[in-house]
Design an enzyme around this catalytic site. Structure first.
Site, PDB file in Angstrom:
ATOM      1  N   ARG A 202       0.662  34.627  63.059  1.00 14.27           N
ATOM      2  CA  ARG A 202       1.225  34.482  61.577  1.00 14.27           C
ATOM      3  C   ARG A 202       0.423  35.555  60.445  1.00 14.27           C
ATOM      4  O   ARG A 202       1.305  35.962  59.207  1.00 14.27           O
ATOM      5  CB  ARG A 202       1.372  33.240  60.728  1.00 14.27           C
ATOM      6  CG  ARG A 202       2.301  32.659  60.775  1.00 14.27           C
ATOM      7  CD  ARG A 202       2.184  31.210  60.035  1.00 14.27           C
ATOM      8  NE  ARG A 202       2.910  30.778  59.237  1.00 14.27           N
ATOM      9  CZ  ARG A 202       3.566  29.536  59.324  1.00 14.27           C
ATOM     10  NH1 ARG A 202       3.504  29.133  61.204  1.00 14.27           N
ATOM     11  NH2 ARG A 202       4.691  28.796  58.675  1.00 14.27           N
TER      12      ARG A 202
ATOM     13  N   LYS B  76      12.656  28.390  64.704  1.00 20.97           N
ATOM     14  CA  LYS B  76      11.487  28.055  65.361  1.00 20.97           C
ATOM     15  C   LYS B  76      11.644  27.114  66.135  1.00 20.97           C
ATOM     16  O   LYS B  76      11.642  26.787  67.506  1.00 20.97           O
ATOM     17  CB  LYS B  76      10.346  29.040  64.951  1.00 20.97           C
ATOM     18  CG  LYS B  76      10.623  30.607  63.746  1.00 20.97           C
ATOM     19  CD  LYS B  76       9.187  30.325  63.701  1.00 20.97           C
ATOM     20  CE  LYS B  76       8.373  29.260  62.889  1.00 20.97           C
ATOM     21  NZ  LYS B  76       9.190  29.325  60.958  1.00 20.97           N
TER      22      LYS B  76
ATOM     23  N   ARG C 223      16.025  19.370  55.681  1.00 18.17           N
ATOM     24  CA  ARG C 223      15.637  18.804  56.423  1.00 18.17           C
ATOM     25  C   ARG C 223      14.672  17.740  56.539  1.00 18.17           C
ATOM     26  O   ARG C 223      14.614  17.059  55.984  1.00 18.17           O
ATOM     27  CB  ARG C 223      14.360  20.553  57.442  1.00 18.17           C
ATOM     28  CG  ARG C 223      14.028  19.664  58.727  1.00 18.17           C
ATOM     29  CD  ARG C 223      12.903  20.702  59.687  1.00 18.17           C
ATOM     30  NE  ARG C 223      12.402  20.792  57.984  1.00 18.17           N
ATOM     31  CZ  ARG C 223      11.259  22.234  58.307  1.00 18.17           C
ATOM     32  NH1 ARG C 223      11.323  22.537  59.396  1.00 18.17           N
ATOM     33  NH2 ARG C 223       9.895  22.376  57.824  1.00 18.17           N
TER      34      ARG C 223
ATOM     35  N   ARG D 240       9.325  16.786  55.387  1.00 18.60           N
ATOM     36  CA  ARG D 240       7.999  17.494  54.707  1.00 18.60           C
ATOM     37  C   ARG D 240       7.865  17.393  53.793  1.00 18.60           C
ATOM     38  O   ARG D 240       7.864  17.980  53.169  1.00 18.60           O
ATOM     39  CB  ARG D 240       8.126  18.673  55.860  1.00 18.60           C
ATOM     40  CG  ARG D 240       7.625  18.098  57.096  1.00 18.60           C
ATOM     41  CD  ARG D 240       8.021  19.730  57.773  1.00 18.60           C
ATOM     42  NE  ARG D 240       6.744  21.058  57.595  1.00 18.60           N
ATOM     43  CZ  ARG D 240       6.878  22.012  58.599  1.00 18.60           C
ATOM     44  NH1 ARG D 240       7.935  22.075  59.293  1.00 18.60           N
ATOM     45  NH2 ARG D 240       7.059  23.122  57.923  1.00 18.60           N
TER      46      ARG D 240
ATOM     47  N   ARG E  67       5.640  29.653  50.466  1.00 19.77           N
ATOM     48  CA  ARG E  67       5.788  29.509  51.912  1.00 19.77           C
ATOM     49  C   ARG E  67       6.638  30.330  52.415  1.00 19.77           C
ATOM     50  O   ARG E  67       6.472  31.724  53.367  1.00 19.77           O
ATOM     51  CB  ARG E  67       6.044  28.913  52.465  1.00 19.77           C
ATOM     52  CG  ARG E  67       5.132  27.165  53.065  1.00 19.77           C
ATOM     53  CD  ARG E  67       6.143  25.679  53.567  1.00 19.77           C
ATOM     54  NE  ARG E  67       6.958  26.188  54.679  1.00 19.77           N
ATOM     55  CZ  ARG E  67       7.781  25.167  54.694  1.00 19.77           C
ATOM     56  NH1 ARG E  67       8.062  24.520  53.297  1.00 19.77           N
ATOM     57  NH2 ARG E  67       8.777  25.341  56.184  1.00 19.77           N
TER      58      ARG E  67
HETATM   59  P1  AP5 Z   1      13.295  24.218  62.450  1.00 21.59           P
HETATM   60  O1  AP5 Z   1      13.626  24.827  63.446  1.00 21.59           O
HETATM   61  O2  AP5 Z   1      12.932  22.952  61.538  1.00 21.59           O
HETATM   62  O3  AP5 Z   1      13.077  25.411  60.937  1.00 21.59           O
HETATM   63  P2  AP5 Z   1      11.189  26.499  61.502  1.00 21.59           P
HETATM   64  O4  AP5 Z   1      11.706  27.604  62.069  1.00 21.59           O
HETATM   65  O5  AP5 Z   1      10.029  25.192  62.501  1.00 21.59           O
HETATM   66  O6  AP5 Z   1      10.577  26.334  60.215  1.00 21.59           O
HETATM   67  P3  AP5 Z   1       9.425  25.621  59.889  1.00 21.59           P
HETATM   68  O7  AP5 Z   1       9.079  25.270  58.177  1.00 21.59           O
HETATM   69  O8  AP5 Z   1       8.585  24.378  60.635  1.00 21.59           O
HETATM   70  O9  AP5 Z   1       8.329  27.111  60.119  1.00 21.59           O
HETATM   71  P4  AP5 Z   1       6.661  27.125  59.127  1.00 21.59           P
HETATM   72  O10 AP5 Z   1       6.706  28.727  59.869  1.00 21.59           O
HETATM   73  O11 AP5 Z   1       7.357  27.805  57.295  1.00 21.59           O
HETATM   74  O12 AP5 Z   1       6.236  25.864  59.167  1.00 21.59           O
HETATM   75  P5  AP5 Z   1       4.954  25.779  60.016  1.00 21.59           P
HETATM   76  O13 AP5 Z   1       5.290  23.880  60.136  1.00 21.59           O
HETATM   77  O14 AP5 Z   1       5.171  26.251  61.447  1.00 21.59           O
HETATM   78  O15 AP5 Z   1      15.031  24.511  61.315  1.00 21.59           O
HETATM   79  C1  AP5 Z   1      15.005  24.045  59.795  1.00 21.59           C
HETATM   80  C2  AP5 Z   1      16.203  23.435  59.219  1.00 21.59           C
HETATM   81  O16 AP5 Z   1      17.645  23.983  59.213  1.00 21.59           O
HETATM   82  C3  AP5 Z   1      16.259  21.992  60.549  1.00 21.59           C
HETATM   83  O17 AP5 Z   1      16.448  20.697  59.316  1.00 21.59           O
HETATM   84  C4  AP5 Z   1      17.567  21.750  61.517  1.00 21.59           C
HETATM   85  O18 AP5 Z   1      18.094  20.928  61.423  1.00 21.59           O
HETATM   86  C5  AP5 Z   1      18.165  23.435  60.663  1.00 21.59           C
HETATM   87  N1  AP5 Z   1      18.611  24.439  61.670  1.00 21.59           N
HETATM   88  C6  AP5 Z   1      17.941  25.165  62.733  1.00 21.59           C
HETATM   89  N2  AP5 Z   1      18.489  25.823  62.987  1.00 21.59           N
HETATM   90  C7  AP5 Z   1      19.780  26.580  62.415  1.00 21.59           C
HETATM   91  C8  AP5 Z   1      21.054  27.456  62.650  1.00 21.59           C
HETATM   92  N3  AP5 Z   1      20.979  27.605  63.294  1.00 21.59           N
HETATM   93  N4  AP5 Z   1      21.579  26.434  61.550  1.00 21.59           N
HETATM   94  C9  AP5 Z   1      21.792  25.498  60.710  1.00 21.59           C
HETATM   95  N5  AP5 Z   1      20.720  25.117  60.374  1.00 21.59           N
HETATM   96  C10 AP5 Z   1      19.464  25.137  61.680  1.00 21.59           C
HETATM   97  O19 AP5 Z   1       3.566  25.638  59.437  1.00 21.59           O
HETATM   98  C11 AP5 Z   1       3.620  24.611  57.860  1.00 21.59           C
HETATM   99  C12 AP5 Z   1       2.155  25.139  57.917  1.00 21.59           C
HETATM  100  O20 AP5 Z   1       1.260  25.098  58.557  1.00 21.59           O
HETATM  101  C13 AP5 Z   1       2.050  26.310  56.518  1.00 21.59           C
HETATM  102  O21 AP5 Z   1       2.627  26.474  55.728  1.00 21.59           O
HETATM  103  C14 AP5 Z   1       0.798  26.156  57.027  1.00 21.59           C
HETATM  104  O22 AP5 Z   1      -0.221  26.523  55.585  1.00 21.59           O
HETATM  105  C15 AP5 Z   1       0.452  26.338  58.062  1.00 21.59           C
HETATM  106  N6  AP5 Z   1       0.621  27.162  58.775  1.00 21.59           N
HETATM  107  C16 AP5 Z   1       0.959  26.846  60.272  1.00 21.59           C
HETATM  108  N7  AP5 Z   1       0.998  27.606  61.686  1.00 21.59           N
HETATM  109  C17 AP5 Z   1       0.172  28.588  61.360  1.00 21.59           C
HETATM  110  C18 AP5 Z   1      -0.657  29.704  60.847  1.00 21.59           C
HETATM  111  N8  AP5 Z   1      -0.511  30.299  62.685  1.00 21.59           N
HETATM  112  N9  AP5 Z   1      -1.749  30.211  60.605  1.00 21.59           N
HETATM  113  C19 AP5 Z   1      -2.028  29.827  59.028  1.00 21.59           C
HETATM  114  N10 AP5 Z   1      -1.444  28.706  58.916  1.00 21.59           N
HETATM  115  C20 AP5 Z   1      -0.714  28.110  60.296  1.00 21.59           C
HETATM  116 MG    MG Z   2       8.628  24.755  62.444  1.00 19.51          MG
END
Ligand code: AP5
Ligand code: MG
Ligand code: ZN
Length: 214
Positions: free
Chosen positions: A88, A13, A127, A159, A170
């Protein structure tokens, strides 16, 4: 362009959203990034959110809904936005619908990225993120320049929630609380399903063609 990027942790994402913000000059609204910044600054929000994030649990709905409602009213969202990691839960999706109605705005599409569970674990454990500009890398799939620093020369970090046990939590939370949104947006006629297993550039191409298709 008003978009949601939907998908499990590690689906890509953030990676795709960053590329789209440059292409369309609209902001990426990542609730994860906003919360991590608050944790770093030790604001009241950050102190409250940290315990949930460290455990791989969701931060309470009312907290994130408040953040996003306010953010969507900022001037830079006038021409569109990319929501990354929000909504979410069904409650968050309902709240988003109400906020957008009040603002007289409508979502264009919900892009849903599908990736196998074990591939997600490999992506998240490998990552690395730049502490200066926030650019993401992967030690195998998108390696940083040879000295282990970002193109901007910033230092890279891992992270805290990218430890395998937390990643598994997660992923379980996603299955339980977030995956129902796939049907939610399918029923709303907004869902575009994309193969997130493809390489980063190939996923971006598919997204751009889906957006052109109107
Ligand atoms: P990346 O693009 O970083 O993946 P992502 O989908 O953004 O994954 P996240 O871990 O950021 O998602 P998340 O939803 O768990 O975390 P968030 O920060 O939102 O890619 C990942 C890796 O893969 C990278 O190394 C990249 O280079 C590689 N990659 C990407 N595409 C690729 C491909 N096509 N092929 C190969 N490699 C690839 O949330 C964190 C925490 O915040 C949550 O756990 C929760 O506690 C809180 N939170 C956030 N939003 C909310 C909400 N709306 N409600 C409640 N709590 C929330
Ligand atoms: Mg992300
Ligand atoms: Zn950088």
């Amino acid at each position: 362009m008003k978009l949601i990027l939907l998908g499990p942790p590690g689906a890509g994402k953030g990676t795709q959203a960053k590329m789209l913000t440059e292409k369309f000059a609209i902001p990426q609204i990542s609730t994860g990034d906003i919360l991590r910044a608050a944790v770093k600054e030790q604001t009241d929000l950050g102190i409250k959110a940290k315990q949930f994030m460290d455990a791989g649990q969701l931060v309470p709905d009312e907290v994130v809904i408040g953040i996003v409602s306010e953010r969507l009213q900022a001037e830079d969202c006038a021409n569109g936005f990319i929501l990354d990691g929000f909504p979410r839960t069904v409650a968050q999706a309902d709240a988003l619908r109400d906020v957008l109605n009040e603002l007289g705005k409508q979502l264009d599409k919900v892009l849903s990225l599908t990736v196998d569970t074990e591939a997600l674990v490999v992506r998240l454990t490998g990552r690395r993120t730049c502490s200066q500009c926030g650019k993401g890398y992967h030690i195998r799939f998108d390696p940083p320049p040879s000295d282990g620093r970002c193109v901007c020369s910033g230092e890279l970090f891992q992270r805290e929630d990218d430890q395998e046990a937390t990643i598994r939590n997660r992923l379980a939370v996603y299955d339980e609380q977030t995956s129902p949104l796939i049907n939610y947006y399918r029923q709303a006629g907004l869902l575009v399903e994309l193969d997130g297993m493809l390489a980063i550039a190939a996923v971006q191409e598919r997204i751009l063609s889906a957006l052109q298709a109107g």
